[in-house]
Write a protein that holds these residues in place. Structure first.
Motif, PDB file in Angstrom:
ATOM      1  N   ILE A   1       0.866  -1.182   0.000  1.00 42.78           N
ATOM      2  CA  ILE A   1       0.000   0.000   0.000  1.00 42.78           C
ATOM      3  C   ILE A   1       0.895   1.222   0.000  1.00 42.78           C
ATOM      4  O   ILE A   1       1.727   1.386   0.899  1.00 42.78           O
ATOM      5  N   SER A   2       0.740   2.047  -0.997  1.00 48.05           N
ATOM      6  CA  SER A   2       1.630   3.195  -1.096  1.00 48.05           C
ATOM      7  C   SER A   2       0.921   4.338  -1.791  1.00 48.05           C
ATOM      8  O   SER A   2       0.384   4.181  -2.888  1.00 48.05           O
ATOM      9  N   ASP A   3       0.877   5.468  -1.134  1.00 49.05           N
ATOM     10  CA  ASP A   3       0.238   6.640  -1.714  1.00 49.05           C
ATOM     11  C   ASP A   3       0.793   7.873  -1.003  1.00 49.05           C
ATOM     12  O   ASP A   3       0.862   7.874   0.228  1.00 49.05           O
ATOM     13  N   PRO A   4       1.181   8.888  -1.762  1.00 52.90           N
ATOM     14  CA  PRO A   4       1.717  10.090  -1.101  1.00 52.90           C
ATOM     15  C   PRO A   4       0.742  10.670  -0.058  1.00 52.90           C
ATOM     16  O   PRO A   4       1.171  11.295   0.900  1.00 52.90           O
ATOM     17  N   LEU A   5      -0.554  10.423  -0.276  1.00 49.01           N
ATOM     18  CA  LEU A   5      -1.548  10.934   0.679  1.00 49.01           C
ATOM     19  C   LEU A   5      -1.354  10.354   2.073  1.00 49.01           C
ATOM     20  O   LEU A   5      -1.763  10.940   3.070  1.00 49.01           O
ATOM     21  N   PHE A   6      -0.739   9.182   2.144  1.00 54.32           N
ATOM     22  CA  PHE A   6      -0.615   8.492   3.438  1.00 54.32           C
ATOM     23  C   PHE A   6       0.629   8.922   4.217  1.00 54.32           C
ATOM     24  O   PHE A   6       0.824   8.490   5.356  1.00 54.32           O
ATOM     25  N   ALA A   7       1.467   9.754   3.597  1.00 54.66           N
ATOM     26  CA  ALA A   7       2.704  10.154   4.276  1.00 54.66           C
ATOM     27  C   ALA A   7       2.391  10.869   5.583  1.00 54.66           C
ATOM     28  O   ALA A   7       1.468  11.678   5.664  1.00 54.66           O
ATOM     29  N   GLY A   8       3.155  10.567   6.606  1.00 54.73           N
ATOM     30  CA  GLY A   8       2.986  11.223   7.903  1.00 54.73           C
ATOM     31  C   GLY A   8       1.891  10.635   8.765  1.00 54.73           C
ATOM     32  O   GLY A   8       1.600  11.163   9.839  1.00 54.73           O
ATOM     33  N   SER A   9       1.284   9.536   8.319  1.00 50.97           N
ATOM     34  CA  SER A   9       0.230   8.905   9.121  1.00 50.97           C
ATOM     35  C   SER A   9       0.796   8.400  10.446  1.00 50.97           C
ATOM     36  O   SER A   9       1.852   7.775  10.466  1.00 50.97           O
ATOM     37  N   ASP A  10       0.084   8.635  11.534  1.00 44.92           N
ATOM     38  CA  ASP A  10       0.491   8.035  12.803  1.00 44.92           C
ATOM     39  C   ASP A  10      -0.104   6.635  12.887  1.00 44.92           C
ATOM     40  O   ASP A  10      -0.676   6.125  11.909  1.00 44.92           O
ATOM     41  N   THR A  11      -0.004   5.989  14.048  1.00 42.90           N
ATOM     42  CA  THR A  11      -0.484   4.607  14.133  1.00 42.90           C
ATOM     43  C   THR A  11      -1.998   4.532  13.925  1.00 42.90           C
ATOM     44  O   THR A  11      -2.504   3.585  13.341  1.00 42.90           O
ATOM     45  N   TYR A  12      -2.705   5.547  14.383  1.00 39.48           N
ATOM     46  CA  TYR A  12      -4.168   5.584  14.248  1.00 39.48           C
ATOM     47  C   TYR A  12      -4.571   5.605  12.773  1.00 39.48           C
ATOM     48  O   TYR A  12      -5.389   4.804  12.310  1.00 39.48           O
ATOM     49  N   ALA A  13      -3.960   6.539  12.031  1.00 37.19           N
ATOM     50  CA  ALA A  13      -4.296   6.669  10.608  1.00 37.19           C
ATOM     51  C   ALA A  13      -3.821   5.437   9.827  1.00 37.19           C
ATOM     52  O   ALA A  13      -4.523   4.946   8.929  1.00 37.19           O
TER      53      ALA A  13
ATOM     54  N   THR B   1      -3.219   1.801  -4.041  1.00 36.97           N
ATOM     55  CA  THR B   1      -3.170   3.233  -3.721  1.00 36.97           C
ATOM     56  C   THR B   1      -4.531   3.639  -3.156  1.00 36.97           C
ATOM     57  O   THR B   1      -5.454   2.820  -3.067  1.00 36.97           O
ATOM     58  N   ASN B   2      -4.643   4.902  -2.828  1.00 37.06           N
ATOM     59  CA  ASN B   2      -5.924   5.336  -2.273  1.00 37.06           C
ATOM     60  C   ASN B   2      -7.032   5.355  -3.322  1.00 37.06           C
ATOM     61  O   ASN B   2      -8.211   5.394  -2.981  1.00 37.06           O
ATOM     62  N   THR B   3      -6.640   5.291  -4.598  1.00 38.11           N
ATOM     63  CA  THR B   3      -7.660   5.162  -5.631  1.00 38.11           C
ATOM     64  C   THR B   3      -8.419   3.855  -5.432  1.00 38.11           C
ATOM     65  O   THR B   3      -9.630   3.773  -5.639  1.00 38.11           O
ATOM     66  N   ASP B   4      -7.686   2.820  -5.013  1.00 33.90           N
ATOM     67  CA  ASP B   4      -8.323   1.529  -4.740  1.00 33.90           C
ATOM     68  C   ASP B   4      -9.088   1.542  -3.424  1.00 33.90           C
ATOM     69  O   ASP B   4     -10.134   0.923  -3.301  1.00 33.90           O
ATOM     70  N   LEU B   5      -8.524   2.230  -2.436  1.00 34.38           N
ATOM     71  CA  LEU B   5      -9.117   2.152  -1.094  1.00 34.38           C
ATOM     72  C   LEU B   5     -10.233   3.167  -0.885  1.00 34.38           C
ATOM     73  O   LEU B   5     -11.186   2.920  -0.144  1.00 34.38           O
ATOM     74  N   GLY B   6     -10.086   4.331  -1.514  1.00 34.25           N
ATOM     75  CA  GLY B   6     -11.129   5.342  -1.441  1.00 34.25           C
ATOM     76  C   GLY B   6     -11.364   5.933  -0.055  1.00 34.25           C
ATOM     77  O   GLY B   6     -12.495   6.229   0.332  1.00 34.25           O
ATOM     78  N   LEU B   7     -10.281   6.105   0.699  1.00 31.95           N
ATOM     79  CA  LEU B   7     -10.429   6.748   2.013  1.00 31.95           C
ATOM     80  C   LEU B   7     -10.494   8.261   1.836  1.00 31.95           C
ATOM     81  O   LEU B   7      -9.849   8.832   0.946  1.00 31.95           O
TER      82      LEU B   7
ATOM     83  N   SER C   1      -9.271  13.356   4.788  1.00 31.02           N
ATOM     84  CA  SER C   1      -9.224  13.783   6.188  1.00 31.02           C
ATOM     85  C   SER C   1      -8.940  12.623   7.139  1.00 31.02           C
ATOM     86  O   SER C   1      -8.714  12.830   8.321  1.00 31.02           O
ATOM     87  N   ARG C   2      -8.974  11.398   6.615  1.00 30.52           N
ATOM     88  CA  ARG C   2      -8.768  10.240   7.480  1.00 30.52           C
ATOM     89  C   ARG C   2      -7.332   9.708   7.415  1.00 30.52           C
ATOM     90  O   ARG C   2      -6.990   8.773   8.120  1.00 30.52           O
ATOM     91  N   VAL C   3      -6.543  10.264   6.515  1.00 30.69           N
ATOM     92  CA  VAL C   3      -5.203   9.694   6.312  1.00 30.69           C
ATOM     93  C   VAL C   3      -4.119  10.773   6.425  1.00 30.69           C
ATOM     94  O   VAL C   3      -4.418  11.969   6.476  1.00 30.69           O
ATOM     95  N   GLY C   4      -2.881  10.328   6.470  1.00 36.47           N
ATOM     96  CA  GLY C   4      -1.751  11.252   6.509  1.00 36.47           C
ATOM     97  C   GLY C   4      -1.731  12.057   7.799  1.00 36.47           C
ATOM     98  O   GLY C   4      -2.303  11.655   8.813  1.00 36.47           O
ATOM     99  N   LEU C   5      -1.067  13.209   7.735  1.00 37.28           N
ATOM    100  CA  LEU C   5      -0.963  14.032   8.941  1.00 37.28           C
ATOM    101  C   LEU C   5      -2.324  14.498   9.428  1.00 37.28           C
ATOM    102  O   LEU C   5      -2.596  14.546  10.626  1.00 37.28           O
ATOM    103  N   THR C   6      -3.226  14.843   8.474  1.00 38.94           N
ATOM    104  CA  THR C   6      -4.540  15.352   8.902  1.00 38.94           C
ATOM    105  C   THR C   6      -5.396  14.272   9.545  1.00 38.94           C
ATOM    106  O   THR C   6      -6.202  14.565  10.416  1.00 38.94           O
ATOM    107  N   GLY C   7      -5.195  13.040   9.124  1.00 39.86           N
ATOM    108  CA  GLY C   7      -5.994  11.962   9.698  1.00 39.86           C
ATOM    109  C   GLY C   7      -5.410  11.388  10.976  1.00 39.86           C
ATOM    110  O   GLY C   7      -5.970  10.467  11.558  1.00 39.86           O
ATOM    111  N   SER C   8      -4.282  11.941  11.392  1.00 42.87           N
ATOM    112  CA  SER C   8      -3.618  11.414  12.571  1.00 42.87           C
ATOM    113  C   SER C   8      -4.167  12.044  13.839  1.00 42.87           C
ATOM    114  O   SER C   8      -4.611  13.182  13.839  1.00 42.87           O
ATOM    115  N   MET C   9      -4.131  11.299  14.913  1.00 41.10           N
ATOM    116  CA  MET C   9      -4.625  11.787  16.202  1.00 41.10           C
ATOM    117  C   MET C   9      -3.493  12.262  17.100  1.00 41.10           C
ATOM    118  O   MET C   9      -3.723  12.719  18.211  1.00 41.10           O
ATOM    119  N   THR C  10      -2.279  12.066  16.621  1.00 39.89           N
ATOM    120  CA  THR C  10      -1.142  12.582  17.377  1.00 39.89           C
ATOM    121  C   THR C  10      -0.289  13.395  16.424  1.00 39.89           C
ATOM    122  O   THR C  10      -0.319  13.197  15.215  1.00 39.89           O
TER     123      THR C  10
END
Lengths: 266, 337
Positions: free
Chosen positions: A85-97, A208-214, A217-226
């Motif tokens: 699973i690889s998508d620039p949108l996911f960069a910076g995700s914490d464990t939650y995201a 990629t997120n095209t497949d997952l469709g998240l 706001s739920r992924v990456g730095l913005t989707g992280s809770m920390t």
């Protein structure tokens, strides 16, 4: 039996890159190893595959594109399929995201058991296996030192779990996420010589997120809770230090020090 | 008043109650109400310490039924709206906390070592990246601040005894437990490196000779310890591991041989009085912590020091004290040692 292993390549702890301005790990540089606990998990999966002929072992990894060669090597070592699973949108995700992304993929998969390392060498939080299990609504147990028995008809596994002062045996309903504790005995086999250059692209799947469709706001730095606000590379307080070698005079200095402080037995 | 929920692990009750100190550092002694959550028994040791003790009936739930405990924490949060939820970083605390964080849509910080404030935010510090760095982390979103904390990180201060209200919780969400205990055995009690005044610890640099550290340890009336790398390689048992993923020790003397000393390791020897570091790399991080840095080969050092110690002993026995150890107690003028 379908076994999915959560695997993370981790940077070599001796040699890592960190973006101090944006407070994120530069994961695309300096990949060195498969997280040791995860290696134990894949090795345990291979053992299960031997016990249950016809089983498949699949790995699931969320990581930047640079991780691909490590996943290809896992296939050369015996993994049937590696999902990346690889998508620039996911960069910076914490464990939650990250758990959210992994669980989104896993929701549409069929599996009897999910194996992972209990924790990673870099983050070391042990959050992901538990959070993935929670999102999938299945059982989870960590620090598994041994998978004792799988009863496929009853859909249960019997596992040994080790804490600092106790040994437990649990029966757990399947499907479940089992977090394996690192074991030096469970290492991955070397790549067979004739497989070193084997073309394995057909067993790789990139998602990629095209497949997952998240939602973004739920992924990456913005989707992280920390959020990491501050990072210090640790420096120790300076104090007066006596520096010596291992020659006779030096050893004598150490001896005098120990004697003066009363560490030598009469 | 802030509301802080502390999960009380039945196998680590004192350690769980120590988390009150973390709560105090977050909100101040008089600005929060402490809720203890106890699964299975009333936990009399928490009485007088927390303001409210929430007890889940043992018949309803066992302390290793993490899925149901998580659901129950979610339900309790629905009624109490906690500002923070704290877990001891025990085997089960570490399994429940991440699940609960997902349920509560809350930020969870693992194995916090310090609590700081930054503006209105609570900044939680933890070692990361195998101990190479310290990260200051804030949590986001509307959920409570969540953390796990290792044993001996915070120590609860004595406070006036509180009138603890006990509430029996009847969770509505309980499903049959998906994890069942078959057997539980306490490990044989082994001598604990935390109780030794002297530790001779080996790292990657002396991984192949770890048993030779034993001679020096015995000579100094101490025990051997090991770094994570040695333990992970299978050359030393887990119970002698020092560091973030091992034990926190406070010996009077710590001799680190072939240990580079990541923060992860250094965290484990916070209160060591004297440190001697033996390393072929003069820039190994642990050297900055040491009183004496021996630059060179670990085995050479051990052999040299053992030889020196034995020479001195022989010399003193030739001076008329053949078995100094046995005689010493009876000799005049030997007091005050």
């Amino acid at each position: 039996m379908n076994i999915i292993c959560l695997v993370k390549p981790v940077p070599d702890v001796e040699n890592f890159s960190y973006d101090y301005e944006h407070h994120v790990l530069l994961r695309d540089r300096g990949y060195q190893i498969i997280n040791p606990d995860d290696e134990t998990a894949v090795s345990a999966a291979f053992d299960l595959k031997q016990q249950f002929p016809g089983s498949t072992v699949e790995t699931l990894t969320m990581a930047p594109p640079g991780a691909r060669p490590y996943l290809e090597d896992l296939i050369r070592r015996g993994v049937d399929r590696a999902v990346h699973i690889s998508d620039p949108l996911f960069a910076g995700s914490d464990t939650y995201a990250t758990s959210g992304v992994l669980a989104k993929f896993l929701m549409d998969q069929t599996y009897d058991i999910i194996l992972s390392g209990t924790q990673t060498l870099d983050g070391g939080t042990a959050h992901i296996p538990a959070q993935v299990a929670e999102l999938l609504g299945i059982q989870h147990i960590s620090d598994v030192s041994r998978i004792d028995r799988i009863a496929l008809e009853e859909q249960t596994a019997t596992v040994n779990v080790e804490s600092e002062d106790s040994l437990y045996t649990f029966e757990i309903d399947l499907p479940a996420v089992l977090g394996m504790a690192y074991s030096a005995r469970n290492r991955l086999p070397y790549i067979p010589y004739d497989a070193i250059n084997e073309e394995v692209g057909g067993k790789m799947k990139t998602v990629t997120n095209t497949d997952l469709g998240l939602e973004r706001s739920r992924v990456g730095l913005t989707g992280s809770m920390t959020q990491v606000l501050r990072v210090e590379v640790h420096t120790y307080a300076r104090k007066e230090i006596l520096r010596v070698g291992t020659d006779d005079e030096s050893i004598d200095q150490v001896y005098q020090f120990l004697e003066k402080r009363g560490f030598l037995q009469p | 008043m802030k509301r802080v929920l502390i999960y009380i692990d039945q196998d680590a009750i004192e350690e769980s109650l120590d988390l009150l100190e973390a709560a105090e550092q977050m909100y101040g002694a008089d600005s929060y109400t402490a809720y203890g959550l106890s699964v299975g028994s009333a936990c009399s040791r928490a009485e007088g310490i927390v303001d409210h003790l929430l007890v889940i009936d043992a018949e309803k739930m066992s302390s290793y039924d993490v899925q149901n405990i998580t659901a129950c924490i979610d339900e309790l949060h629905g009624s109490y709206r906690f500002n923070a939820v704290l877990f001891p970083a025990t085997l089960f605390g570490r399994m429940i906390a991440p699940r609960a964080a997902v349920r509560l849509r809350a930020g969870l910080v693992a194995e916090v070592t310090e609590v700081h404030h930054r503006g209105n935010d609570i900044l939680l510090v933890r070692p990361a990246f195998s101990g190479r760095m310290l990260a200051g982390i804030i949590t986001k979103g509307d959920g409570p601040v969540m953390m796990t904390v290792r044993n001996n990180t915070f120590t609860r201060r004595k406070r006036v005894r509180k009138d603890t209200e006990i509430h029996v919780v009847h969770p509505s969400c309980s499903s049959p437990p998906g994890v069942r205990l078959i057997e539980h055995r306490r490990k044989e009690a082994v001598q604990d490196i935390r109780e030794s005044d002297v530790l001779v610890a080996g790292g990657g640099g002396v991984m192949r000779h770890i048993e030779q550290l034993e001679d020096l340890a015995r000579e100094l009336n101490g025990m051997t310890a090991a770094s994570r790398r040695v333990v992970d390689s299978g050359r030393a048992p887990r119970h002698i591991q020092v560091g973030q993923s091992g034990k926190t020790v406070s010996p009077k003397l710590y001799i680190a041989i072939g240990i580079s000393g990541s923060i992860q390791h250094a965290v484990g020897l916070k209160n060591a009085e004297c440190i001697i570091s033996v390393n072929s790399d003069p820039y190994a991080p642990i050297c900055a912590l040491a009183d004496i840095v021996v630059i060179g080969d670990g085995m050479e050092f051990i052999q040299g020091l053992l030889k020196k110690i034995r020479e001195h002993r022989t010399a003193s026995s030739e001076n008329g004290f053949p078995e100094a150890k046995e005689y010493r107690g009876n000799l005049p003028g030997n007091g005050g040692r």
